[in-house]
Design a protein around this motif. Sequence first.
Motif, PDB file in Angstrom:
ATOM      1  N   ILE A   1      -5.756  -8.319  -6.795  1.00 40.31           N
ATOM      2  CA  ILE A   1      -6.878  -7.957  -5.928  1.00 40.31           C
ATOM      3  C   ILE A   1      -7.922  -9.066  -6.004  1.00 40.31           C
ATOM      4  O   ILE A   1      -8.330  -9.454  -7.102  1.00 40.31           O
ATOM      5  CB  ILE A   1      -7.497  -6.612  -6.365  1.00 40.31           C
ATOM      6  CG1 ILE A   1      -6.457  -5.500  -6.205  1.00 40.31           C
ATOM      7  CG2 ILE A   1      -8.755  -6.303  -5.586  1.00 40.31           C
ATOM      8  CD1 ILE A   1      -6.879  -4.177  -6.774  1.00 40.31           C
TER       9      ILE A   1
ATOM     10  N   ASP B   1      -4.669   5.884   0.622  1.00 41.21           N
ATOM     11  CA  ASP B   1      -3.484   5.266   0.018  1.00 41.21           C
ATOM     12  C   ASP B   1      -2.955   4.067   0.800  1.00 41.21           C
ATOM     13  O   ASP B   1      -1.767   3.940   1.028  1.00 41.21           O
ATOM     14  CB  ASP B   1      -2.387   6.316  -0.178  1.00 41.21           C
ATOM     15  CG  ASP B   1      -1.406   5.903  -1.264  1.00 41.21           C
ATOM     16  OD1 ASP B   1      -1.825   5.182  -2.177  1.00 41.21           O
ATOM     17  OD2 ASP B   1      -0.233   6.294  -1.181  1.00 41.21           O
ATOM     18  N   ASP B   2      -3.860   3.182   1.224  1.00 39.48           N
ATOM     19  CA  ASP B   2      -3.414   1.907   1.783  1.00 39.48           C
ATOM     20  C   ASP B   2      -4.016   0.778   0.949  1.00 39.48           C
ATOM     21  O   ASP B   2      -4.898   0.999   0.126  1.00 39.48           O
ATOM     22  CB  ASP B   2      -3.744   1.768   3.274  1.00 39.48           C
ATOM     23  CG  ASP B   2      -5.228   1.739   3.578  1.00 39.48           C
ATOM     24  OD1 ASP B   2      -6.037   1.587   2.651  1.00 39.48           O
ATOM     25  OD2 ASP B   2      -5.585   1.875   4.760  1.00 39.48           O
ATOM     26  N   GLU B   3      -3.517  -0.414   1.140  1.00 37.56           N
ATOM     27  CA  GLU B   3      -3.888  -1.533   0.278  1.00 37.56           C
ATOM     28  C   GLU B   3      -5.363  -1.903   0.412  1.00 37.56           C
ATOM     29  O   GLU B   3      -6.026  -2.167  -0.593  1.00 37.56           O
ATOM     30  CB  GLU B   3      -2.999  -2.742   0.589  1.00 37.56           C
ATOM     31  CG  GLU B   3      -3.158  -3.879  -0.379  1.00 37.56           C
ATOM     32  CD  GLU B   3      -2.841  -3.536  -1.830  1.00 37.56           C
ATOM     33  OE1 GLU B   3      -3.426  -4.175  -2.729  1.00 37.56           O
ATOM     34  OE2 GLU B   3      -2.027  -2.630  -2.078  1.00 37.56           O
ATOM     35  N   ASP B   4      -5.891  -1.930   1.629  1.00 40.32           N
ATOM     36  CA  ASP B   4      -7.302  -2.285   1.812  1.00 40.32           C
ATOM     37  C   ASP B   4      -8.221  -1.281   1.131  1.00 40.32           C
ATOM     38  O   ASP B   4      -9.224  -1.658   0.515  1.00 40.32           O
ATOM     39  CB  ASP B   4      -7.644  -2.380   3.303  1.00 40.32           C
ATOM     40  CG  ASP B   4      -7.020  -3.593   3.960  1.00 40.32           C
ATOM     41  OD1 ASP B   4      -6.743  -4.583   3.242  1.00 40.32           O
ATOM     42  OD2 ASP B   4      -6.789  -3.547   5.182  1.00 40.32           O
TER      43      ASP B   4
ATOM     44  N   ARG C   1      -3.151   1.345 -10.612  1.00 34.15           N
ATOM     45  CA  ARG C   1      -3.128   0.090  -9.836  1.00 34.15           C
ATOM     46  C   ARG C   1      -3.756  -1.050 -10.620  1.00 34.15           C
ATOM     47  O   ARG C   1      -3.289  -2.183 -10.597  1.00 34.15           O
ATOM     48  CB  ARG C   1      -3.859   0.302  -8.514  1.00 34.15           C
ATOM     49  CG  ARG C   1      -4.014  -0.935  -7.657  1.00 34.15           C
ATOM     50  CD  ARG C   1      -2.681  -1.316  -7.030  1.00 34.15           C
ATOM     51  NE  ARG C   1      -2.841  -2.192  -5.915  1.00 34.15           N
ATOM     52  CZ  ARG C   1      -2.885  -3.529  -6.009  1.00 34.15           C
ATOM     53  NH1 ARG C   1      -2.791  -4.107  -7.169  1.00 34.15           N
ATOM     54  NH2 ARG C   1      -3.037  -4.262  -4.927  1.00 34.15           N
TER      55      ARG C   1
ATOM     56  N   ARG D   1      -8.116  -1.898  -2.586  1.00 33.69           N
ATOM     57  CA  ARG D   1      -8.897  -3.096  -2.930  1.00 33.69           C
ATOM     58  C   ARG D   1     -10.383  -2.780  -2.954  1.00 33.69           C
ATOM     59  O   ARG D   1     -11.097  -3.169  -3.884  1.00 33.69           O
ATOM     60  CB  ARG D   1      -8.649  -4.205  -1.907  1.00 33.69           C
ATOM     61  CG  ARG D   1      -7.379  -4.936  -2.089  1.00 33.69           C
ATOM     62  CD  ARG D   1      -7.303  -6.130  -1.135  1.00 33.69           C
ATOM     63  NE  ARG D   1      -5.948  -6.597  -1.069  1.00 33.69           N
ATOM     64  CZ  ARG D   1      -5.287  -6.802   0.043  1.00 33.69           C
ATOM     65  NH1 ARG D   1      -5.860  -6.622   1.216  1.00 33.69           N
ATOM     66  NH2 ARG D   1      -4.039  -7.215   0.009  1.00 33.69           N
TER      67      ARG D   1
END
Length: 165
Positions: free
Chosen positions: A103, A64-67, A34, A70
């Motif tokens: 990010i 495995d989620d965006e938050d 990422r 980040r």
Amino acid sequence: MIWLMLTTLVVVFIIGFRLLTAASRHSAQALSKRLNVPPVHVESLLSLMGKNAAQEFTDYIARDDEDTMRNAAVVLLIWQVFIVDSSEENQLRWRYILRKAGIPADISRQQMLLALGFLRQLEPDSREMNAFREAYNAHFKPDPIDSMPAEQNLISLDEHRDGRS
């Protein structure tokens, strides 16, 4: 016959090792992919976190989620610029890496607390880390032009030609 037993033992050991470390390797690869950095950065973080914290961190990344990704990236940022090397050059480098990955590179209080939890075995001082967070965020304040809403930054060609800016 002895060679066959030794070979079998080595193969079983290698397969067992790969199965036991699969989750941490997958998490390290996901985060490093990422951020487009070598996995050694994440693996060194995991190795120095301690067994329990490293397992919690890999479980956290496995969501495995965006938050989550980040927040994990900011934990890596804190690790790299607060614990490993706090030079301005390193701060700029890691800030660039996060921003290039899309990010936000600012450190929130919640992300700092998350990092304190994952790095608990290293026993970082929360007051020092908070002072670092405030200094880091103040040093990299957004440019006033970048913080303007997009519609105020854009002037249509027709408005420009008519002098209605």
